[in-house]
Design a protein around this motif. Structure first.
Motif, short mmCIF file in Angstrom:
data_model
loop_
_atom_site.label_atom_id
_atom_site.label_comp_id
_atom_site.label_asym_id
_atom_site.label_seq_id
_atom_site.Cartn_x
_atom_site.Cartn_y
_atom_site.Cartn_z
N SER A 156 97.41 -45.20 27.57
CA SER A 156 96.91 -46.58 27.45
C SER A 156 97.45 -47.24 26.19
N LEU A 184 90.03 -55.54 28.04
CA LEU A 184 91.27 -54.91 27.58
C LEU A 184 92.06 -55.78 26.61
N PHE A 234 91.83 -54.64 23.08
CA PHE A 234 92.50 -53.34 22.96
C PHE A 234 94.01 -53.52 22.80
#
Length: 648
Positions: free
Chosen positions: A619, A641, A644
């Motif tokens: 990821s 996300l 992130f």
């Protein structure tokens, strides 16, 4: 050293020789006509260049400030008359080991006692009541060091004798405190306010009593000084007693219109306590206490019984003696006599007075030196409880108490089983003792943070909170060391984890927005005490913090995670980095400068510390590709996300 400013402008390449000559003259106190002529020729190169030259600061001070501070009249005269130096431009100067910020040239000359330069500056138009950053005037500076002729000259040229500094201390107060009789007499002849109070309520009479200046004290009384109380309820008489100036006490207690019978008794008892704790004069203390008891029960008027104080475990449950005959028995029990002094001081001064807790801590330290650690810990806990109940949160005195505990526990853990200088074996530290102090420290952080939240941002100072957090973290580090001790049980382990969890869950930020895990992973948190039982960064502490819920990827104001701060340590501690990575830290997060853990390593390669392959996630790799090729992702990927991807 030259100012960075000088090297920032090309035009100074031709002017630097001039500045160098000025500082050679100042530093070596050599003034020669030919040197002055050379400076004059260079200064004629241009007004703008000269203005920048004389305004430039070295170690926070301009050439004129330095000349005035060090008494170089010719340099000061030349800078003013030929170079047109700013008479009011302040600088930073050192006096008696203290850095004075924002000191104008006139203040520097007056403080240092250079009358000729004072006259020069005033004749050239310097403002006579100009102040430093703490609102100290040139007149107050001259009063501080006893320069009478400068005091008179400044007053003759308009100096205001009543301008006080930021603490409310006037020129008369400082002259009295420093014992300058002639200056005090001169100021009083000008009708200086003799009973004016400072911010903390003390008067000039308090200052005389504290410093022991009997002649000035008599002078103040002649001018109408009264026996006022300060913010702690202290009269000048008690101030003299607590500092041990017996000649002041004996003089004042003979003036019935100033001192009542009860005040006289309290002063004698307090002076006796001071003899015990400060002067170690047991016989002198007994004589004073006998006089006080006689006056209390057999003096003029009805008896004045002692106020009964509750028995205190830290004082060995002693009860104050009320019978003069019983006083002699104290000579065979010095410990009880010392406890009598502590009980007496607390009754007279009250728990809010700094000296009450100070002497409790002092007595505890004496016990620790003698190897009686339990007595020390008991007394120090009593003093800490007193401070936390009476003082504002994060008070420096409370900080000092917490830090003393840290040093004591560190010493005991480092010297366990060894003999001290008196032949006593240093015992094992009791984990419950550390937990008790640790919980008090956590409470101080919690309430201190709430106090700061009520203060406007512009006035908020987080330095005290940061210091208490660092001290508390050291106590936590000592607790984590006990987890591996052979006496550690499952119950002890749970209690330690619970206590550290209570600290972590507060989520309070220190200076630069750093959380507890940040502090545990950087060298900045190291306390340079005499007994450093814990070294920072600390892998053991970081592991426990993570175990109880600390976020391994939390960022400070600069976007640094604990892993970033570990990388900034030279060399980067392998143990800390591995603990963070094993508990979920991302090795490729970037700070606000776009730097990763590996970017911040100096003189080390990342593979020497960790196996990057092991800690690189798919990821994270995907997020880096998106960032590297600037692939639009906002509104495309789930909102959860976006943040992130943003930090990679």
């Amino acid at each position: 050293m030259t100012s960075v400013l000088l090297w920032s402008f090309p035009l100074f390449s031709s002017i630097w020789p001039v500045l160098r000559k000025v500082f050679i003259i100042i530093n070596h106190q050599r003034i020669k006509n030919r040197q002055k002529e050379n400076i004059y020729l260079h200064c004629n190169k241009g007004k703008d260049e000269v203005s920048m030259l004389v305004a430039a600061k070295t170690s926070g001070a301009t050439p004129l400030v330095i000349a005035c501070r060090n008494g170089h009249y010719d340099v000061a005269e030349y800078l003013i008359e030929k170079c047109h130096a700013d008479l009011e431009q302040p600088g930073s100067v050192m006096f008696d080991g203290e850095m004075i910020e924002g000191a104008p040239p006139l203040w520097c000359a007056a403080a240092a006692g250079h009358l000729d330069i004072v006259k020069l500056l005033i004749s050239c138009g310097a403002k006579v009541n100009t102040t430093t950053r703490t609102n100290s005037t040139p007149l107050r500076a001259a009063c501080f060091d006893g320069h009478l002729e400068i005091v008179k000259y400044l007053v003759q040229h308009g100096a205001d004798i009543e301008v006080a500094n930021r603490h409310g201390h006037t020129c008369l107060m400082i002259a009295c405190y420093k014992g300058h009789l002639r200056i005090a007499r001169y100021l009083l002849s000008l009708k200086a306010s003799v009973n004016r109070k400072s911010v903390k309520g003390n008067t000039a009479l308090h200052d005389c009593a504290e410093s022991g200046s009997l002649d000035i004290l008599k002078l103040l009384i002649d001018y109408g000084a009264t026996m006022d109380v300060d913010s702690y309820g202290m009269t000048p008489l008690l101030a003299a007693a607590v500092t041990g100036h017996s000649h002041i006490v004996e003089y004042l207690i003979k003036i019935p219109h100033l001192v009542s019978r009860k005040e006289r008794i309290d002063a004698l008892e307090l002076l006796g306590a001071t003899c015990v704790d400060k002067k170690r004069d047991m016989m002198g203390a007994l004589e004073l206490w006998k006089r006080a008891l006689h006056d209390r029960y057999f003096g003029d008027g009805p008896p004045i019984p002692k106020q009964r104080s509750p028995k205190v475990a830290a004082y060995d449950y002693v009860v104050e003696i009320t019978n003069p005959e019983n006083l002699d028995d104290l000579m065979v029990d010095p410990d009880e006599m010392r406890m009598q002094a502590l009980v007496m001081r607390e009754r007279i001064l009250g728990p809010a007075h700094p000296d009450t807790s100070y002497y409790i801590r002092y007595r505890g330290a004496v016990y620790a030196d003698a190897g009686k650690f339990n007595r020390c810990i008991e007394l120090w806990n009593y003093a800490l409880d007193m401070q936390q109940s009476m003082l504002e949160r994060l008070n420096p005195m409370t900080q000092s108490s917490l830090f003393s505990f840290t040093e004591l526990f560190s010493f005991m853990m480092g010297e366990e089983g060894k003999q001290n200088t008196r032949g006593r074996v240093v015992p094992s530290v009791n984990v419950l003792d550390i937990l008790n102090v640790f919980n008090k420290a956590v409470r101080e952080i919690e309430l201190g943070s709430l106090m700061l939240q009520r203060i406007p941002n512009a006035e908020r100072d987080i330095n005290y909170l940061t210091r208490v957090m660092v001290i508390t973290l050291h106590l936590a580090c000592l607790l984590t060391r006990l987890l591996d001790h052979h006496t550690s049980t499952e119950q002890v382990t749970r209690e330690i984890h619970k206590a550290i969890f209570d600290l972590v869950k507060l989520n309070i930020k220190a200076r630069s927005g750093r959380m507890m895990l940040h502090l545990a992973c950087c060298r900045d948190a190291a306390i340079l005490g005499r007994y450093p039982a814990c070294q920072f960064p600390s892998p053991h502490l970081a592991e426990v913090l993570l175990k109880v819920g600390a976020d391994p990827n939390v960022k400070d104001d600069d976007g640094n995670t604990p892993l970033h701060l570990a990388a900034m340590t030279k060399p980067c501690p392998t143990g800390v980095a591995q603990v963070l990575l094993n508990n979920g830290a991302h090795i490729d997060l970037v700070n606000i400068n776009g730097e990763t853990f590996s970017d911040l390593l100096k003189e080390q390669q990342v593979h020497e510390i960790v196996n990057t392959t092991k800690y690189t996630r798919l990821s994270c790799a995907a997020a880096r590709v998106i960032q590297q090729f600037k692939i639009p992702y906002k509104g495309v990927v789930p909102v959860a996300l976006e943040s992130f991807i943003e930090v990679h």
